[in-house]
Design a protein around this motif. Structure first.
Motif, PDB file in Angstrom:
ATOM      1  N   TYR A   1     -30.812  11.726  46.102  1.00 47.50           N
ATOM      2  CA  TYR A   1     -31.906  11.357  45.189  1.00 47.50           C
ATOM      3  C   TYR A   1     -31.354  10.786  43.885  1.00 47.50           C
TER       4      TYR A   1
ATOM      5  N   LEU B   1     -29.349  16.345  49.636  1.00 50.36           N
ATOM      6  CA  LEU B   1     -30.535  15.523  49.373  1.00 50.36           C
ATOM      7  C   LEU B   1     -30.714  15.280  47.873  1.00 50.36           C
ATOM      8  N   TYR B   2     -30.395  16.298  47.088  1.00 53.32           N
ATOM      9  CA  TYR B   2     -30.456  16.120  45.633  1.00 53.32           C
ATOM     10  C   TYR B   2     -29.461  15.067  45.173  1.00 53.32           C
TER      11      TYR B   2
ATOM     12  N   THR C   1     -24.418  16.760  53.292  1.00 56.98           N
ATOM     13  CA  THR C   1     -25.349  16.709  54.416  1.00 56.98           C
ATOM     14  C   THR C   1     -24.612  16.938  55.729  1.00 56.98           C
TER      15      THR C   1
ATOM     16  N   LEU D   1     -28.866  25.085  55.258  1.00 56.21           N
ATOM     17  CA  LEU D   1     -30.031  24.452  54.629  1.00 56.21           C
ATOM     18  C   LEU D   1     -29.805  24.226  53.133  1.00 56.21           C
ATOM     19  N   SER D   2     -29.110  25.181  52.501  1.00 55.69           N
ATOM     20  CA  SER D   2     -28.791  25.046  51.078  1.00 55.69           C
ATOM     21  C   SER D   2     -27.886  23.838  50.843  1.00 55.69           C
TER      22      SER D   2
ATOM     23  N   GLY E   1     -23.620  20.591  55.927  1.00 53.48           N
ATOM     24  CA  GLY E   1     -24.812  21.402  56.135  1.00 53.48           C
ATOM     25  C   GLY E   1     -25.308  21.338  57.574  1.00 53.48           C
TER      26      GLY E   1
ATOM     27  N   ILE F   1     -27.605  21.182  52.764  1.00 59.58           N
ATOM     28  CA  ILE F   1     -28.399  19.969  52.993  1.00 59.58           C
ATOM     29  C   ILE F   1     -29.290  19.697  51.788  1.00 59.58           C
ATOM     30  N   GLY F   2     -29.855  20.772  51.208  1.00 61.96           N
ATOM     31  CA  GLY F   2     -30.680  20.613  50.008  1.00 61.96           C
ATOM     32  C   GLY F   2     -29.906  20.009  48.857  1.00 61.96           C
ATOM     33  N   PHE F   3     -28.683  20.515  48.622  1.00 59.97           N
ATOM     34  CA  PHE F   3     -27.826  19.938  47.586  1.00 59.97           C
ATOM     35  C   PHE F   3     -27.505  18.480  47.914  1.00 59.97           C
TER      36      PHE F   3
END
Length: 210
Positions: free
Chosen positions: A200, A196-197, A81, A189-190, A84, A192-194
């Motif tokens: 999670y 967030l995953y 994060t 963004l990619s 990103g 940050i997406g990873f």
């Protein structure tokens, strides 16, 4: 020779799937040039070698415990994060022409290393892949086979690292500034997406233990 080549191809196939390291390499290559992208990959390869050693010495089973997996997911969440968000902040500051980023290469190396070493999927990945290589070497009872095959896998990892760094730096030279900014934003963004995953997955493990 065919056996060695197959392990080089294995190393290539392990690196090729799109993930946070490849996204970071693309972003670093666009903003800083070939060396910055290459050092991100070198950092990731060092982390992979570390996991290979841990599998060899059997320590990786400790890292596969729920506590350590939760810690690594959380650590990966913060690392990805942060990188990103930093990528998004720096997206509009891509230098044109042959200028190179002023960021030290050590920062690129560490970002690649921490992205890879904090990924719990790497533990399972190397436990399965390198575990099978160990099993094959053990059945043949030849330590030199293990060394040669391990070096072939590392060669494949380094070859992909070099290829991605070159690809990113070529992108930098051929595309317009606006497109480079867009790709940098997309990479951010990619990441940050990873991240967030990863967060999670960490939350799932935390709630499962409550």
């Amino acid at each position: 020779m065919n056996s060695i080549l197959s392990y080089v191809l294995l190393g290539l196939s392990l690196s090729a799937p799109i993930g946070p390291v490849n996204a970071a390499q693309l972003d670093k290559g666009i903003r800083g040039g070939f060396l910055h992208a290459w050092f991100v990959g070198i950092g990731a390869v060092i982390a992979d070698i570390l996991y290979m050693l841990l599998v060899y010495f059997g320590v990786v089973h400790f890292l596969n415990t729920p506590f350590m997996k939760t810690f690594l997911w959380m650590f990966g969440f913060f690392i990805l994060t942060y990188i990103g968000i930093d990528s998004l902040k720096q997206a509009g500051k891509i230098p044109l022409g042959e200028m190179r980023g002023s960021e030290p290469l050590s920062k690129s190396f560490l970002s690649g290393f921490f992205m890879s070493v904090s990924n719990p999927l790497s533990i399972l990945f190397w436990l399965g892949i390198y575990g099978s290589v160990l099993a094959q070497a053990a059945s043949a009872a030849r330590v030199q086979d293990l060394v040669v095959n391990s070096c072939a896998i590392i060669a494949g990892l380094l070859l992909w690292d070099f290829t991605m760094a070159g690809f990113a730096s070529v992108f930098r030279k051929l595309l317009t500034h606006r497109i480079l900014v867009f790709i940098s934003v997309l990479s951010g963004l990619s990441l940050i997406g990873f991240g967030l995953y990863f967060g999670y997955e960490a939350a799932l493990l935390l709630f499962a233990r409550l």
